[in-house]
Design an enzyme around this catalytic site. Structure first.
Site, PDB file in Angstrom:
ATOM      1  N   SER A 231       0.830  -1.203   0.000  1.00 62.07           N
ATOM      2  CA  SER A 231       0.000   0.000   0.000  1.00 62.07           C
ATOM      3  C   SER A 231       0.871   1.261   0.000  1.00 62.07           C
ATOM      4  O   SER A 231       1.654   1.461  -0.937  1.00 62.07           O
ATOM      5  CB  SER A 231      -0.964  -0.058   1.194  1.00 62.07           C
ATOM      6  OG  SER A 231      -1.973   0.899   1.095  1.00 62.07           O
ATOM      7  N   ASP A 463      -8.943  -4.702  -5.645  1.00 59.53           N
ATOM      8  CA  ASP A 463      -8.436  -3.876  -4.548  1.00 59.53           C
ATOM      9  C   ASP A 463      -9.218  -2.571  -4.465  1.00 59.53           C
ATOM     10  O   ASP A 463      -9.275  -1.817  -5.431  1.00 59.53           O
ATOM     11  CB  ASP A 463      -6.951  -3.579  -4.764  1.00 59.53           C
ATOM     12  CG  ASP A 463      -6.264  -3.057  -3.512  1.00 59.53           C
ATOM     13  OD1 ASP A 463      -6.859  -2.212  -2.816  1.00 59.53           O
ATOM     14  OD2 ASP A 463      -5.133  -3.484  -3.240  1.00 59.53           O
ATOM     15  N   HIS A 491      -7.590  -5.788  -0.169  1.00 59.76           N
ATOM     16  CA  HIS A 491      -6.457  -4.871  -0.289  1.00 59.76           C
ATOM     17  C   HIS A 491      -5.135  -5.621  -0.168  1.00 59.76           C
ATOM     18  O   HIS A 491      -4.857  -6.232   0.866  1.00 59.76           O
ATOM     19  CB  HIS A 491      -6.561  -3.804   0.806  1.00 59.76           C
ATOM     20  CG  HIS A 491      -5.520  -2.743   0.726  1.00 59.76           C
ATOM     21  ND1 HIS A 491      -5.137  -2.148  -0.457  1.00 59.76           N
ATOM     22  CD2 HIS A 491      -4.765  -2.160   1.699  1.00 59.76           C
ATOM     23  CE1 HIS A 491      -4.207  -1.247  -0.206  1.00 59.76           C
ATOM     24  NE2 HIS A 491      -3.954  -1.249   1.088  1.00 59.76           N
TER      25      HIS A 491
END
Length: 521
Positions: A231, A463, A491
């Protein structure tokens, strides 16, 4: 990144206060000198004392912990101002087969890497990686146990008036009055963070954190960096590759953030990602939630959600005497949080929505309280309190230029509403605080990393927070960039996308084995 990513989940939570206390005690010890991995050239003499650190490791539960000192301002590294950053490692069980250290960042920005590593001891990594690397993470500058850390004071009213105890902040301010109050409140929040952080806000950006990462590489004794970022961690890894392309050994970026997107493009990208994820939930609710699904089909589920948003906007949903009632923004937060890990969250979300539709929002309130746990849970005992929300605001606003006046936000709000409904408008509103933030030096741009070895980007097709399109874009921006596609929901992929993803990533990290152009799991 959009401030909607305040609620990006780190992959694991701490489970014992004793581990936290041990971590804090250990990293508060010192560093000694002389690292064998200082760069041979290209480093200012004033930086040599930082690069010449050698970490003094101490036991901290099942891990080893230390602290790293870095300059607060790399333009003036000899002015005496520093950050001291906690570092932790899970040492490989087979030192004779050790390649080096694998440094990772769990996301955020604002997530504590030390706390994340303490949560699972590095078990999220494949066995092949754990056998060949010490798994290392750290708290970036301003984050978690960093000294100093980002702190926000209580904001002043901001000039918006109290509006009465029952006043609600709308998800999308549409009237002139609502917009004026929203902008004034955002300015007050920014001023509170400037006041509480005592001058460090201009120094907590990702480019400086990437320079810290290079100091850490040297202190670990590694000639080149092996790194995995989830991320926001992809932004940190990308910045490192741009600044130190020839010091990269292997780089995995999972759940990619596209650096070429401006603030409004990024907010719209994320809004669309959540919109698609919620639509997917409405269509497949029964697949994962079973009998808990409160609707018989996609349209009925969409209607139920829309009805709850409208009801909560008029008056918060009642949650009983033991919990705060659920307003529209809290409902939105609970729904979007559940999109990060559908296999873990869709069942609970479905039960909570069904009960709320029947007049009882207690379960929704409980899920919201769970999401807020870091602010005052056992995880804060024995160490500096975590500052996830404050740090994600500080880093996100500093990293991306934002307009100072209000008009561009309202223009972006209209486009986001058309494209992604409440999921788009909330992403834009979350950007308002950045209008009054100290200005950083970064600008949206395509990656410039000449000389970097092939980088592996991992993208998940479903995602919500870092949409797959951004992974495609980032992989194409790196010279020789490789894209591994995980066809799934939620995610990020590594650590939750099954053995196929693990095998491909581990082979790249250990042997630098490339993935084929159309690789998918």
């Amino acid at each position: 990144m959009s401030r909607a990513t305040r609620r990006i989940r780190v992959r694991a939570r701490l489970t014992a206060a004793l581990a936290l206390a041990a971590l804090t005690t250990a990293w508060l010890t010192g560093c000694t000198a002389s690292s064998p991995a200082s760069p041979a050239n290209g480093t200012k003499p004033e930086l040599e004392r930082f690069y010449d650190q050698r970490l003094a490791w101490k036991d901290c539960g099942d891990l080893r912990c230390a602290r790293l000192t870095v300059p607060r301002d790399y333009a003036h590294p000899d002015n005496g101002e520093t950050f001291v950053l906690p570092v932790a490692k899970a040492a490989t069980a087979d030192p004779g087969e050790r390649i080096g250290s694998l440094v990772y960042n769990p996301g955020g920005p604002g997530a504590s890497g030390v706390s994340d590593l303490a949560a699972d001891g590095g078990e999220v990594f494949g066995a092949a990686v754990r056998a060949r690397f010490d798994i290392v993470s750290f708290d970036p500058r301003g984050v978690g146990g960093s000294e100093p850390a980002v702190r926000c004071a209580e904001p002043d009213d901001g000039g918006g008036g109290d509006g009465g105890d029952d006043a609600q902040e709308p998800i999308a301010p549409r009237t002139a009055g609502d917009r004026s109050r929203a902008f004034a409140g955002a300015r007050a929040e920014a001023a509170a963070c400037v006041k509480g952080s005592r001058g460090i806000l201009p120094h907590v950006g990702t480019d400086d954190a990437a320079r810290d990462l290079d100091v850490l590489r040297a202190a670990l004794g590694d000639r080149k960096l092996t790194y995995l970022g989830w991320s926001y961690g992809t932004s940190l890894g990308t910045s490192y590759a741009e600044q130190f392309p020839r010091r990269v050994r292997a780089l995995v970026l999972d759940g990619a953030v596209d650096p070429s997107l401006g603030w409004s493009e990024r907010a719209l990208s994320q809004g669309k990602g959540f919109r698609r994820a919620v639509d997917d939930y409405a269509e497949h609710c029964a697949d994962l939630a079973g009998d808990a699904c409160p609707a018989d089909g996609p349209q009925e589920m969409s209607d139920l959600l829309d009805g709850l948003y409208e009801e909560a906007a008029r008056q918060p949903l009642p949650a009983g005497d033991d919990a705060y009632d659920v307003d529209a923004r809290t409902l939105l937060d609970v729904v979007t949080d559940a999109m990060y890990s559908p296999e873990d969250s869709w069942g609970d979300l479905s039960e909570a929505l069904g009960e709320a539709a029947d007049g009882d929002a207690a379960k929704l309130a409980g899920m919201a309280a769970d999401d807020e746990e870091p602010a005052g849970s056992h995880r804060t005992r024995g160490r500096a309190r975590e500052n996830d929300d404050e740090a994600i605001l500080a880093v996100s606003c500093l990293d991306t230029p934002h307009p100072r006046e209000a008009r561009p936000y309202w223009d972006a709000l209209a486009a986001a509403d058309r494209a992604a409904g409440v999921y788009g408008t909330s992403s834009v509103v979350d950007e308002l605080t950045c209008a009054d933030w100290p200005a950083g030096t970064r600008r949206p741009h395509e990656v410039r990393a000449k000389g970097v070895p092939p980088v592996l980007v991992v993208g998940t097709t479903g995602d919500p927070a870092t949409p797959y399109e951004e992974a495609e874009s980032l992989a194409g921006q790196f010279p020789g960039g490789m894209l591994l596609t995980y066809e799934g929901r939620g995610h990020t992929a590594y650590g939750r996308g099954g053995s196929c993803v693990t095998r491909a990533v581990d082979a790249y990290l250990v042997d630098r084995r490339p993935v084929r152009a159309d690789a998918a799991c």
